[in-house]
Scaffold this motif. Structure first.
Motif, PDB file in Angstrom:
ATOM      1  N   LEU A   1       0.844  -1.213   0.000  1.00 38.08           N
ATOM      2  CA  LEU A   1       0.000   0.000   0.000  1.00 38.08           C
ATOM      3  C   LEU A   1       0.875   1.259   0.000  1.00 38.08           C
ATOM      4  N   CYS A   2       1.949   1.210   0.784  1.00 36.98           N
ATOM      5  CA  CYS A   2       2.845   2.384   0.879  1.00 36.98           C
ATOM      6  C   CYS A   2       3.416   2.745  -0.486  1.00 36.98           C
TER       7      CYS A   2
ATOM      8  N   LEU B   1       2.352   4.626  12.820  1.00 35.16           N
ATOM      9  CA  LEU B   1       1.077   5.294  12.480  1.00 35.16           C
ATOM     10  C   LEU B   1       0.380   4.575  11.330  1.00 35.16           C
ATOM     11  N   ILE B   2       1.173   4.157  10.348  1.00 37.22           N
ATOM     12  CA  ILE B   2       0.570   3.461   9.196  1.00 37.22           C
ATOM     13  C   ILE B   2       0.039   2.091   9.639  1.00 37.22           C
ATOM     14  N   CYS B   3       0.845   1.372  10.433  1.00 34.52           N
ATOM     15  CA  CYS B   3       0.409   0.043  10.909  1.00 34.52           C
ATOM     16  C   CYS B   3      -0.860   0.181  11.744  1.00 34.52           C
ATOM     17  N   GLU B   4      -0.878   1.186  12.610  1.00 33.27           N
ATOM     18  CA  GLU B   4      -2.023   1.395  13.506  1.00 33.27           C
ATOM     19  C   GLU B   4      -3.281   1.767  12.709  1.00 33.27           C
TER      20      GLU B   4
ATOM     21  N   VAL C   1      -9.201   0.994   4.720  1.00 28.90           N
ATOM     22  CA  VAL C   1      -9.196   2.350   5.298  1.00 28.90           C
ATOM     23  C   VAL C   1      -7.940   2.563   6.120  1.00 28.90           C
ATOM     24  N   LEU C   2      -7.313   3.720   5.957  1.00 26.50           N
ATOM     25  CA  LEU C   2      -6.262   4.115   6.893  1.00 26.50           C
ATOM     26  C   LEU C   2      -6.939   5.053   7.887  1.00 26.50           C
ATOM     27  N   ARG C   3      -7.080   4.593   9.126  1.00 24.01           N
ATOM     28  CA  ARG C   3      -7.803   5.389  10.125  1.00 24.01           C
ATOM     29  C   ARG C   3      -6.844   6.321  10.877  1.00 24.01           C
ATOM     30  N   PHE C   4      -6.191   7.187  10.128  1.00 21.15           N
ATOM     31  CA  PHE C   4      -5.289   8.147  10.783  1.00 21.15           C
ATOM     32  C   PHE C   4      -6.073   9.105  11.660  1.00 21.15           C
TER      33      PHE C   4
END
Ligand code: GAP
Length: 444
Positions: free
Chosen positions: A7-8, A312-315, A334-337
């Protein structure tokens, strides 16, 4: 972890450095979204560690410094990892990466037991300053940002007129020639640190160590890392630097295991004493009340930017179920930043790209919001697809300009838009004039 790495790259967070030439191990480039995420993290650190306090000032030191700094700090002699060679597969390994299943040490790559004895490998990158490449021109790329703070202690003290306890903060690049860079960006050869050296009286050291440990744990929660994924390791006496009276490691549960994000160390007066001794210049503090002179002690919270970005990305990474255009459930990535960290804060969509008035209104909203936050305009594809694209990169808010915005169906809805929240996918109707205030308060 594979999904995260892919994804990155796919969405432009992190690329391999020099990729078209086959890359260079342990080095990474941050793409358009990665650089925003990283910048938001550093800005938030600076905000809470410097701007929101009266007792901390900043510094931006040079990466190359006089070699004498690295001699005095002890890095030239001792900043090394024990390295072992595997004679079977020729791998170079850190001694602590060998496996031992009770039958003696083995190479983790090939299982071979024909290993050399460990020898010290200095992690600093050596370079030469000026036109001659000899011993007199040697120095190193800094392996930590902290030393610039110690050697500028007196200058900063004089210009800032701070009284103890006070701190000097710095964010910047550091370089270590790691024997085995691994786990994506976790152990890199070039990385950034966010370091605070908080100077104090000897008797305050242990109390401030506790204080900073708590402050730093709060910081991680405030950028969206769940408390139950954070762990505090009290570094045992035998593993602490000899001059440290106490060290905590703040660790995070990465997909590849529990690993250090930050060290919070009480370094006593070691660093300033070493530099005073080696330079012959006084690094003492004069206490006007007691009329005493002494070398301050220091507590150091030292965090890695790249490791925190990775955490942050993993979380944030998650997959859930959401309805597609036809109401059929599909997997949504979803990236829930946390909104304050998210690379893009808000996406603005005209419902249809071929409707001039919708497009004009959407662009007006972009101009309205741009001075306050990073906004993204997107008019291509079905609206559901546009939401999904933003979910995948963690944009917390989406605004849709539709016919109601133009007041075509109901005059009372003129100049309102749909505001969609990424995680709940809930939508609310909001007046355009209130948008900036609402969004700013949600991303602060
Ligand atoms: N001034 C103290 C110091 O440098 P450290 O524990 O060696 O202490 C501090 O480094 C932080 O820097 C670590 O907690 C980690 O977040 C980050 N860091 C250290 N080495 C790193 C590497 N090779 N790649 C990425 N981050 C690293």
């Amino acid at each position: 972890m594979e999904k995260i790495v892919s994804l990155c790259k796919r969405r432009g967070f992190i690329f391999q450095s020099s990729e078209i030439y086959g890359g260079l191990n342990g080095l990474w480039d941050y793409g358009p979204l990665g650089v925003e995420l990283k910048r938001n993290l550093k800005n938030y650190w600076w905000r809470v560690m410097v701007h929101e306090r009266d007792d901390v000032v900043g510094l931006d030191g040079s990466i190359l410094m006089n070699r004498a700094v690295w001699k005095a700090s002890g890095h030239e002699d001792t900043f090394s990892d024990p390295m072992v060679d595997c004679r079977s597969c020729k791998a170079r390994l850190r001694a602590d990466q060998l496996i031992d299943k009770g039958k003696g040490r083995q190479c983790p790559n090939c299982g071979g037991k024909d290993l050399t004895d460990p020898r010290a490998f200095n992690l600093m990158f050596k370079t030469y300053v000026g036109a001659t490449e000899d011993e007199s021109s040697v120095t190193y790329l800094r392996p930590e940002t902290a030393q610039a703070i110690f050697v500028q202690f007196k200058n900063v003290l004089e210009v800032s007129r701070k009284k103890l306890p006070f701190g000097i903060a710095q964010i910047g690049k550091a370089f270590r020639n790691e024997i085995n860079p691994r786990n994506f960006t976790f152990r890199s050869r070039e990385f950034e640190q966010m370091e605070l050296e908080y100077f104090c009286r000897a008797e305050e050291g242990m109390k401030l160590l506790e204080y900073w440990k708590e402050e730093r744990l709060k910081f991680y929660e405030n950028i969206g890392i769940a408390r139950d994924k954070l762990h505090l390791l009290t570094v045992p006496d035998e593993e602490r630097a000899f001059y440290s009276k106490g060290t905590y490691d703040i660790e995070y549960d990465f997909p590849f295991g529990r690993q250090e994000l930050e060290g919070v160390a009480y370094r006593t007066d070691y660093d300033l004493s070493q530099h005073q001794k080696a330079s012959g210049k006084s690094l003492e503090y004069f206490d006007e009340e007691t009329k005493q002179k002494f070398i301050p002690h220091v507590v150091e919270p030292s965090a890695g930017v790249d490791r925190t970005v990775l955490a942050l990305i993993c979380e944030a990474y998650s997959e859930d179920q959401a309805p597609d255009e036809k109401g059929k459930m599909e997997t949504r990535l979803v990236l829930r930043f946390h909104p304050r960290i998210a690379p893009i804060k808000c996406a603005v969509f005209p419902l249809l790209k071929n409707k001039e008035q919708l497009v004009a209104k959407a662009k007006e909203i972009v101009d309205l919001l741009r001075p306050q936050m990073f906004v993204f305009y997107d008019e291509s594809g079905a609206i559901g697809r546009r939401y999904r694209r933003q979910d995948e990169i963690g944009t917390p808010f989406g605004l849709t300009v539709d016919f109601e915005t133009l007041g075509e169906k109901d005059a009372s809805l003129r100049d309102t838009v749909t505001l969609r929240e990424r995680d709940s996918m809930k939508q609310e109707r909001v007046a355009i004039k209130d948008l900036a205030n609402i969004l700013v308060s949600r991303i602060a």
